[in-house]
Enzyme design. Structure first.
Site, PDB file in Angstrom:
ATOM      1  N   GLU A 221      30.564  51.540  42.999  1.00  0.00           N
ATOM      2  CA  GLU A 221      29.934  50.438  42.289  1.00  0.00           C
ATOM      3  C   GLU A 221      28.432  50.700  42.305  1.00  0.00           C
ATOM      4  O   GLU A 221      27.807  50.790  43.368  1.00  0.00           O
ATOM      5  CB  GLU A 221      30.291  49.084  42.920  1.00  0.00           C
ATOM      6  CG  GLU A 221      31.796  48.796  42.773  1.00  0.00           C
ATOM      7  CD  GLU A 221      32.181  47.333  42.917  1.00  0.00           C
ATOM      8  OE1 GLU A 221      31.481  46.592  43.629  1.00  0.00           O
ATOM      9  OE2 GLU A 221      33.202  46.931  42.305  1.00  0.00           O
TER      10      GLU A 221
ATOM     11  N   GLN B 147      42.210  47.216  47.633  1.00  0.00           N
ATOM     12  CA  GLN B 147      41.646  45.918  47.247  1.00  0.00           C
ATOM     13  C   GLN B 147      42.655  45.059  46.489  1.00  0.00           C
ATOM     14  O   GLN B 147      42.788  43.857  46.747  1.00  0.00           O
ATOM     15  CB  GLN B 147      40.402  46.183  46.386  1.00  0.00           C
ATOM     16  CG  GLN B 147      39.622  44.957  45.959  1.00  0.00           C
ATOM     17  CD  GLN B 147      38.446  45.322  45.040  1.00  0.00           C
ATOM     18  OE1 GLN B 147      38.100  46.496  44.869  1.00  0.00           O
ATOM     19  NE2 GLN B 147      37.820  44.309  44.449  1.00  0.00           N
TER      20      GLN B 147
ATOM     21  N   LYS C  83      36.594  47.547  50.643  1.00  0.00           N
ATOM     22  CA  LYS C  83      35.148  47.748  50.548  1.00  0.00           C
ATOM     23  C   LYS C  83      34.513  48.142  51.880  1.00  0.00           C
ATOM     24  O   LYS C  83      33.448  48.769  51.893  1.00  0.00           O
ATOM     25  CB  LYS C  83      34.479  46.424  50.128  1.00  0.00           C
ATOM     26  CG  LYS C  83      34.990  45.820  48.846  1.00  0.00           C
ATOM     27  CD  LYS C  83      34.286  46.389  47.653  1.00  0.00           C
ATOM     28  CE  LYS C  83      34.555  45.540  46.420  1.00  0.00           C
ATOM     29  NZ  LYS C  83      33.741  46.025  45.285  1.00  0.00           N
TER      30      LYS C  83
ATOM     31  N   GLU D 249      36.000  50.801  35.202  1.00  0.00           N
ATOM     32  CA  GLU D 249      35.573  50.390  33.858  1.00  0.00           C
ATOM     33  C   GLU D 249      35.402  51.591  32.939  1.00  0.00           C
ATOM     34  O   GLU D 249      35.843  51.569  31.784  1.00  0.00           O
ATOM     35  CB  GLU D 249      34.258  49.620  33.953  1.00  0.00           C
ATOM     36  CG  GLU D 249      34.373  48.284  34.652  1.00  0.00           C
ATOM     37  CD  GLU D 249      33.003  47.723  34.966  1.00  0.00           C
ATOM     38  OE1 GLU D 249      32.426  47.043  34.096  1.00  0.00           O
ATOM     39  OE2 GLU D 249      32.496  47.971  36.079  1.00  0.00           O
TER      40      GLU D 249
ATOM     41  N   HIS E 204      30.265  43.460  33.604  1.00  0.00           N
ATOM     42  CA  HIS E 204      31.209  43.917  34.637  1.00  0.00           C
ATOM     43  C   HIS E 204      32.283  42.859  34.894  1.00  0.00           C
ATOM     44  O   HIS E 204      33.476  43.175  34.936  1.00  0.00           O
ATOM     45  CB  HIS E 204      30.454  44.223  35.935  1.00  0.00           C
ATOM     46  CG  HIS E 204      31.342  44.503  37.108  1.00  0.00           C
ATOM     47  ND1 HIS E 204      32.125  45.633  37.200  1.00  0.00           N
ATOM     48  CD2 HIS E 204      31.574  43.791  38.252  1.00  0.00           C
ATOM     49  CE1 HIS E 204      32.797  45.614  38.350  1.00  0.00           C
ATOM     50  NE2 HIS E 204      32.486  44.507  39.001  1.00  0.00           N
TER      51      HIS E 204
ATOM     52  N   THR F 182      29.298  51.490  52.618  1.00  0.00           N
ATOM     53  CA  THR F 182      28.404  51.095  51.530  1.00  0.00           C
ATOM     54  C   THR F 182      27.144  51.937  51.712  1.00  0.00           C
ATOM     55  O   THR F 182      26.526  51.895  52.780  1.00  0.00           O
ATOM     56  CB  THR F 182      28.035  49.608  51.629  1.00  0.00           C
ATOM     57  OG1 THR F 182      29.235  48.825  51.625  1.00  0.00           O
ATOM     58  CG2 THR F 182      27.147  49.183  50.471  1.00  0.00           C
TER      59      THR F 182
ATOM     60  N   ASP G 129      27.219  40.737  48.811  1.00  0.00           N
ATOM     61  CA  ASP G 129      27.373  41.436  47.544  1.00  0.00           C
ATOM     62  C   ASP G 129      27.680  40.416  46.452  1.00  0.00           C
ATOM     63  O   ASP G 129      28.639  39.647  46.574  1.00  0.00           O
ATOM     64  CB  ASP G 129      28.505  42.452  47.661  1.00  0.00           C
ATOM     65  CG  ASP G 129      28.491  43.471  46.537  1.00  0.00           C
ATOM     66  OD1 ASP G 129      27.417  43.696  45.946  1.00  0.00           O
ATOM     67  OD2 ASP G 129      29.552  44.049  46.257  1.00  0.00           O
TER      68      ASP G 129
ATOM     69  N   ASP H 243      28.428  50.599  46.405  1.00  0.00           N
ATOM     70  CA  ASP H 243      29.444  49.832  47.136  1.00  0.00           C
ATOM     71  C   ASP H 243      30.806  50.471  46.872  1.00  0.00           C
ATOM     72  O   ASP H 243      31.594  49.977  46.062  1.00  0.00           O
ATOM     73  CB  ASP H 243      29.396  48.378  46.658  1.00  0.00           C
ATOM     74  CG  ASP H 243      30.247  47.467  47.533  1.00  0.00           C
ATOM     75  OD1 ASP H 243      30.204  47.629  48.762  1.00  0.00           O
ATOM     76  OD2 ASP H 243      30.935  46.602  46.982  1.00  0.00           O
TER      77      ASP H 243
ATOM     78  N   GLU I  88      24.854  49.568  42.067  1.00  0.00           N
ATOM     79  CA  GLU I  88      24.235  48.272  42.319  1.00  0.00           C
ATOM     80  C   GLU I  88      22.763  48.437  42.704  1.00  0.00           C
ATOM     81  O   GLU I  88      22.324  49.496  43.150  1.00  0.00           O
ATOM     82  CB  GLU I  88      24.971  47.542  43.448  1.00  0.00           C
ATOM     83  CG  GLU I  88      26.476  47.437  43.220  1.00  0.00           C
ATOM     84  CD  GLU I  88      27.170  46.417  44.109  1.00  0.00           C
ATOM     85  OE1 GLU I  88      26.468  45.633  44.787  1.00  0.00           O
ATOM     86  OE2 GLU I  88      28.417  46.414  44.120  1.00  0.00           O
TER      87      GLU I  88
ATOM     88  N   ARG J 189      40.259  50.751  45.006  1.00  0.00           N
ATOM     89  CA  ARG J 189      40.831  49.720  44.120  1.00  0.00           C
ATOM     90  C   ARG J 189      42.270  49.379  44.464  1.00  0.00           C
ATOM     91  O   ARG J 189      42.698  48.235  44.261  1.00  0.00           O
ATOM     92  CB  ARG J 189      40.750  50.173  42.666  1.00  0.00           C
ATOM     93  CG  ARG J 189      39.358  50.469  42.164  1.00  0.00           C
ATOM     94  CD  ARG J 189      38.473  49.236  42.173  1.00  0.00           C
ATOM     95  NE  ARG J 189      37.130  49.556  41.693  1.00  0.00           N
ATOM     96  CZ  ARG J 189      36.100  48.720  41.799  1.00  0.00           C
ATOM     97  NH1 ARG J 189      36.241  47.533  42.389  1.00  0.00           N
ATOM     98  NH2 ARG J 189      34.921  49.070  41.338  1.00  0.00           N
TER      99      ARG J 189
END
Lengths: 374, 374
Positions: B164, B205, B218, B323, B98, B222, B91, B198, B166, B202
């Site tokens: 996420e 993490q 993570k 975000e 970002h 996925t 990844d 993904d 992607e 948070r």
């Protein structure tokens, strides 16, 4: 049985690769000796997937056949291959001494251990596709590096190529997505152990690793022993671990002894440069597996989990050259009178492990010059 | 052809899974239509390994068969599976917006971009074994978290479950250990693209990720699209990329246009909450592949490389909830009047991609409650 023992994949005179059991300087051809068609495969994976009672039955049968004088293929006639198809490869950071040594080197003004270290076994995913069998030459990697005085990074061969002395465990029986594997289920999922050399390019790693961790500084190659030693042959080597403070959260608690008493050594081009023991690791294997799955991540047959660098508390017991040489400041002397900080081309590293009368298969690798120089 | 297009693995009424080509609301059974026995496999991998001329010939043949009225299996009759056996999963972190947004959130007093970011495409390895196909429910992960005011970590379900958005590419033809793949060889190795979610916890993490990067935050899941869209159908969607300053090192230079013009959107439980475009990514796919192999790391059939979260410069174009909501401070409103910061149980996320007349297969996932709560 004495000497190196374990299951691996071998061939003789270019025949089809198949599963054998190494004992000392010989290899027992398992399918040819009637242990089953599962051993005709070119990887251990079909056997690994059969589960604990099959593993134990097979080991018991081998323990009858070998003393009874079964024919063994001489080790020198056997070409070895990677013993398993590696599914995912995870590398931990479970030695307190290693984490402390690196913290002192990289963050000299703060507590060398980060706040999370004593609460969970820190780990990251490595590259499964570049796990190679002992004996595979290691091409010096190239990449971006940037020294503290450099305005911009430059590209070239790594000048700080290092090793990491590690012990890995191999998953036989997988789990379901969403279902953690508790510490108590460790032996139902894990088949055995191998020595691991997690080659590391420290200069590439230093420039790339923030904020997402090691990538190209590790992914060029990880070497493992050619023969996987089953836990069933190591039961008398489990001893009490060093103890943990603070007590970990409930999902990380274990009962029984889970440190593995395996004496380890690192030889560099003929000189033993480090001696330590895997039993000093802070985090144990069942804790590592329970942590790696507590979020519901599934494991699969062929998953490889490595301990992280194993370093002891004394000088001369560190499992990497960055530690042994204090970041290159204090070179090591070799028997031929030369000195080393990091690895030079044509250097050969051998990792060895001894568990009483038994040995884990060595991990050997020689450094080839970089192929890309600009 | 119009609508969603790509190669995937499907079955009908419990038959053996096989490879099909989705076009809009139908699926072409490739083996049944005479395209070859390689499509009788339960993964795309054997076809992927055949290489570029086979991929292009197959696409050309499909482009004849479909307009000529070949029988298609109705999409609603097809059960999909993970389209490929994922070898390694990498990844990246290739969106400037970002990386800047996250840097501002996590390191408010410094330059939001770390010094390496404009010199190399930062990346890490993820867990290949937990890549799942669109539609797979996502069990909320549990793990250790520690808030800034907490004395010690505690264990429980993630309270900050995120996505996420992607774009990933899939490797068809592998490379040899020690041999980098130059940017110019990208099309010889890479078959096609998929959308990727993904999923990210948070809070897990944030506590675990130093110093070795994301792991359990993570690795629980996925999600990828069920149908891999071949590059051969996207050639007219390559446009010039945003430009790079400073100019990257020679091994990262490309010629031609390498940004992929794919309009993207994120839908949360029926409300579109973000719209952006993959063409704004700073680092392009050939640069990502060249970087990932410049140290000699080999690639294999089935390797998945994802872009990292794709965020645009405007509010409403961010590819993650951390975000979109400014770290949870500014909730998003949904059409039903409710608001969200991070994901709640039973929320459903759909990622969509449009490339002119064509679409990439959606990635859908619904959140199930945590199974482990203490």
């Amino acid at each position: 049985m004495t000497g190196a023992v374990g299951f691996g994949v071998f061939s003789v005179d270019g025949d089809e690769p198949r599963v054998g059991f190494r004992v000392g300087r010989g290899v027992l051809d398992l399918a040819a000796n009637g242990l089953g068609a599962v051993f005709e495969a070119p990887t251990l994976n079909p056997f690994l997937a059969l589960g604990r009672s099959s593993w134990e039955d097979t080991v018991a049968r081998i323990q009858e056949l070998v003393p009874a004088g079964a024919d063994l293929v001489p080790l020198e006639d056997a070409s070895v291959e990677l013993p398993l198809a590696v599914a995912d490869y995870v590398d931990f950071y479970s030695s307190l001494e290693h984490a402390t040594n690196l913290g002192r080197l990289f963050r000299p003004d703060t507590d060398p251990l980060l706040p999370n270290w004593r609460h969970l076994p820190v780990a990251y995913h490595g590259r499964a596709g570049t796990v190679v069998v002992s004996g595979t030459p290691i091409v010096r990697p190239s990449g971006q590096t940037k020294g503290p005085a450099d305005d911009a990074p430059h590209f070239g061969p790594s000048g700080r190529l290092d090793i990491e002395l590690e012990l890995g465990f191999v998953v036989g029986v997988g789990s379901s997505l969403g279902e953690p594997v508790p510490t108590s289920a460790f032996r139902d999922h894990v088949f055995g152990v191998v020595l691991v050399n997690d080659w590391s390019a420290r200069d590439i790693q230093a420039w790339e690793y923030q904020p997402l961790g090691p990538f190209l500084g590790k992914s060029f190659a990880t070497s493992i022993g050619a023969w996987v030693t089953p836990l069933a042959l190591l039961e008398d080597r489990f001893v009490s671990s060093p103890g943990q403070d603070p007590e970990p959260l409930p999902y990380l608690r274990t009962s029984g002894d889970w440190a593995l008493d395996v004496e380890l050594e690192v030889e560099l081009s003929g000189t033993v440069v480090s001696r330590t023991n895997a039993c000093g690791l802070y985090w144990t294997m069942p804790q590592q597996l329970a942590h790696a799955t507590v979020n519901g991540a599934a494991i699969r047959t062929g998953d490889l989990f490595a301990s992280g660098t194993i370093s002891g508390p004394e000088h001369g017991s560190e499992g990497s050259f960055i530690e042994l040489t204090s970041n290159g400041e204090h070179p090591i002397g070799l028997a031929d009178g030369s000195t080393r900080t990091f690895l030079e081309d044509d250097d050969e590293v051998v990792l060895r492990g001894r568990a009483g009368e038994l040995e884990l298969a060595e991990v050997r690798g020689r450094i080839l010059p970089a192929r890309v120089s600009s």
